[in-house]
Design a protein around this motif. Structure first.
Motif, PDB file in Angstrom:
ATOM      1  N   GLN A 114      -0.400   4.910  -3.019  1.00 56.98           N
ATOM      2  CA  GLN A 114      -1.127   6.041  -2.452  1.00 56.98           C
ATOM      3  C   GLN A 114      -1.884   6.831  -3.520  1.00 56.98           C
ATOM      4  O   GLN A 114      -3.025   7.250  -3.301  1.00 56.98           O
ATOM      5  CB  GLN A 114      -0.159   6.959  -1.703  1.00 56.98           C
ATOM      6  N   GLN A 115      -1.274   7.031  -4.673  1.00 55.86           N
ATOM      7  CA  GLN A 115      -1.947   7.776  -5.734  1.00 55.86           C
ATOM      8  C   GLN A 115      -3.143   6.997  -6.268  1.00 55.86           C
ATOM      9  O   GLN A 115      -4.209   7.571  -6.540  1.00 55.86           O
ATOM     10  CB  GLN A 115      -0.960   8.066  -6.875  1.00 55.86           C
ATOM     11  N   LYS A 157      -4.833   5.556   3.889  1.00 56.60           N
ATOM     12  CA  LYS A 157      -3.972   6.707   3.575  1.00 56.60           C
ATOM     13  C   LYS A 157      -3.364   7.291   4.849  1.00 56.60           C
ATOM     14  O   LYS A 157      -2.209   7.734   4.859  1.00 56.60           O
ATOM     15  CB  LYS A 157      -4.782   7.769   2.836  1.00 56.60           C
ATOM     16  N   PHE A 214      -0.214   5.397   6.137  1.00 57.77           N
ATOM     17  CA  PHE A 214       1.037   5.522   5.387  1.00 57.77           C
ATOM     18  C   PHE A 214       1.295   6.972   4.980  1.00 57.77           C
ATOM     19  O   PHE A 214       1.999   7.261   4.064  1.00 57.77           O
ATOM     20  CB  PHE A 214       0.994   4.622   4.141  1.00 57.77           C
ATOM     21  N   LEU A 270       0.790  -1.233   0.000  1.00 61.02           N
ATOM     22  CA  LEU A 270       0.000   0.000   0.000  1.00 61.02           C
ATOM     23  C   LEU A 270       0.824   1.287   0.000  1.00 61.02           C
ATOM     24  O   LEU A 270       0.379   2.286  -0.577  1.00 61.02           O
ATOM     25  CB  LEU A 270      -0.961  -0.016   1.196  1.00 61.02           C
ATOM     26  N   PRO A 271       2.008   1.350   0.630  1.00 72.40           N
ATOM     27  CA  PRO A 271       2.768   2.612   0.586  1.00 72.40           C
ATOM     28  C   PRO A 271       3.093   3.078  -0.832  1.00 72.40           C
ATOM     29  O   PRO A 271       3.277   4.277  -1.063  1.00 72.40           O
ATOM     30  CB  PRO A 271       4.044   2.276   1.369  1.00 72.40           C
ATOM     31  N   ILE A 297      -4.924   4.894  -4.590  1.00 76.35           N
ATOM     32  CA  ILE A 297      -5.983   4.947  -3.572  1.00 76.35           C
ATOM     33  C   ILE A 297      -6.735   6.269  -3.663  1.00 76.35           C
ATOM     34  O   ILE A 297      -7.973   6.312  -3.565  1.00 76.35           O
ATOM     35  CB  ILE A 297      -5.371   4.751  -2.170  1.00 76.35           C
ATOM     36  N   THR A 298      -6.003   7.352  -3.878  1.00 77.88           N
ATOM     37  CA  THR A 298      -6.651   8.667  -4.037  1.00 77.88           C
ATOM     38  C   THR A 298      -7.552   8.682  -5.265  1.00 77.88           C
ATOM     39  O   THR A 298      -8.691   9.174  -5.223  1.00 77.88           O
ATOM     40  CB  THR A 298      -5.582   9.764  -4.151  1.00 77.88           C
TER      41      THR A 298
END
Length: 506
Positions: A473-474, A503, A506, A469-470, A476-477
């Motif tokens: 991040q983009q 979010k 991380f 997941l780190p 997920i956004t």
């Protein structure tokens, strides 16, 4: 006769003299060996060693070591043989003693059985039991000789019971009425308080899958919910505590003991066998199911319940049938009825195992992390409901509240985005569950988007935990923005909260 006597005495005297000379020669040889023989060998060695060169001494040492090793090996082997012989002799002696003890116990057992039969006969004569009663008593006594004792007791219990569920008019409620009635019943009769946020997915989950997982922190009432459901439907739930030692299906269902020829029946097997005699709603609870690995002991049932044809829900119990076996075990198999649901409770702490995707994908997970606030509710009775009537309510919901075309299209777009960016897909199984879950959720009084939000958050987004997941991040956004675009700004609350939590971590 006198001459023969003289001859025989002379013969014995000569025989004893020969035997005496034999043993005397042996002892003399041993004495000579240890007195003169060894001394002479040492003297010969000393005389010969005077002329030894360095090479001779080296060879002497090597030969001496070889001889010592050889003698040592011979002695060790002899000791081992002797030890094995002693051990074997001891085992044989113990075996003989054990056989004698078993024979003694068998005799005692027969004596006790004879004594018991005499006492029973005396009681029968004193009580004046008629022949039919006496025959029934004999059948009950013979029950213990069968390899299925508990299941045969179930057969006897339901032998003259009509399984028909007689519903009165007030029991024929709608799904929304069922939810409200349960909440009021639980609060007024059991003092257990639940909100629609928990009960709606529970009822809808019963339509989507035969298995359900209630998970959350300890003490939030996960076990009390199926307990209350059993009370509400008039058939107490069977609560089976899962043991940490469960490694395979035999721990849960039982197994045939080849030594005693008895089947080690479990409470779980008895519970599912009893459901074959009933037509109402049956709930079996696997309490703290993740104390052991669920995919180990429950794998077979998970696979069986996936079969579209309910006639294929056959559980292997024994390899063959024998006279006197339970009525509903046919050819060694037990057919799971359609009126049973398996509810597992799971704690999330260090003492439990992680539940794998294989289990989550086939079950309906419900998180219970908070206790509902107590409230006043009118005194409400439970319902007597057949599983056929509940299935009819589900079928009506499928027809009356199918998923809208727009929602299906948006769901496909969401699936495409998640598959492309996260390599996670909905799959046919999850889509089938969603199509069953959403209409029933709506029929219970919920909304289509809330139902879809519930399933996507717990069926799809939960799989994100295994991703890196780190580095996403983009993505997920972008996913959060897509959900807002497809379903509205204030919709999909569970999904948006989950993404926000990721979010934040991380």
């Amino acid at each position: 006769m006198v001459e023969f006597g003289r001859y025989y005495i002379s013969f014995l005297r000569e025989l004893l003299e020969i035997i005496g000379k034999f043993f005397r020669s042996i002892f003399e040889s041993i004495a000579v060996f240890f007195s003169e023989g060894i001394f002479k060998l040492i003297q010969n060695f000393i005389m010969a060693s005077i002329n030894f060169t360095i090479l001779d001494w080296i060879i002497f040492v090597i030969v001496l070591l070889i001889n010592i090793v050889f003698i040592t090996v011979i002695v060790v082997l002899l000791l081992r043989v002797l030890k094995k012989y002693i051990r074997f002799s001891k085992q044989e002696i113990e075996k003989d003693e054990l056989v004698q003890e078993i024979d003694f116990l068998n005799r005692k057992t027969m004596e006790l059985l004879d004594e018991k039969n005499k006492i029973l006969a005396l009681k029968v004569s004193n009580l004046g039991i008629n022949p039919d009663q006496e025959e029934a008593m004999e059948e009950e006594i013979d029950l213990s000789k069968n390899r299925f004792v508990k299941l045969l007791q179930v057969d006897l219990k339901y032998e003259n019971v009509d399984p028909t569920v007689n519903m009165i008019e007030t029991d024929k409620v709608t799904l929304e009425g069922l939810v409200d009635r349960f909440i009021n019943f639980s609060a007024s009769r059991l003092k257990l308080y639940y909100s629609k946020k928990i009960i709606l997915p529970f009822i809808a989950g019963m339509a989507a899958s035969k298995t359900m997982i209630l998970e959350g922190i300890s003490g939030t009432g996960k076990t009390s919910l199926p307990y209350a459901m059993g009370k509400f439907f008039g058939h107490d739930s069977n609560i089976i505590p899962v043991q940490p030692s469960w490694r395979d299906r035999a721990e849960m269902i039982g197994y045939l003991n080849e030594f005693t020829k008895k089947f080690n029946e479990t409470d779980f097997l008895k519970a599912i066998y009893e459901t074959t005699y009933r037509k109402d709603i049956s709930i079996i609870v696997l309490d703290e199911m993740n104390l052991a690995r669920v995919e180990y002991y429950f794998a077979e049932l998970l696979s069986l319940l996936e079969m579209p044809d309910k006639n294929e829900w056959l559980v292997d119990v024994v390899p063959d049938n024998k006279p006197g076996d339970p009525k509903n075990i046919i050819n060694g198999k037990l057919l799971l009825p359609g009126n049973v649901w398996f509810i597992g409770t799971a704690n999330k702490d260090d003492s439990t195992f992680t539940i794998t995707d294989k289990v989550y994908d086939r079950a309906t997970p419900i998180e219970i992390n908070t206790k509902s606030t107590a409230f006043e509710a009118p005194d409400t009775e439970g319902v007597i409901m057949s599983h056929e009537y509940l299935d009819l309510l589900f079928e009506s919901a499928y027809k009356d509240y199918p998923m809208t075309l727009k929602t299906m299209e948006n769901l496909e777009l969401l699936d495409y985005f998640i598959t492309k960016n996260f390599k996670v897909t909905f799959g046919n199984r999850i889509m089938k569950q969603i199509r069953s879950f959403v209409p029933v959720y709506v029929a219970c009084g919920g909304t289509e988007l809330d139902a879809l939000d519930f399933m996507v958050a717990r069926k799809i987004f939960r799989k994100f935990e295994g991703l890196n997941l780190p580095f996403l991040q983009q993505e997920i956004t972008d996913l959060s923005k897509l959900i807002e675009k497809l379903f509205g700004k204030n919709s999909f609350v569970d999904c948006q909260n989950y993404l926000a939590l990721i979010k934040k971590q991380f």
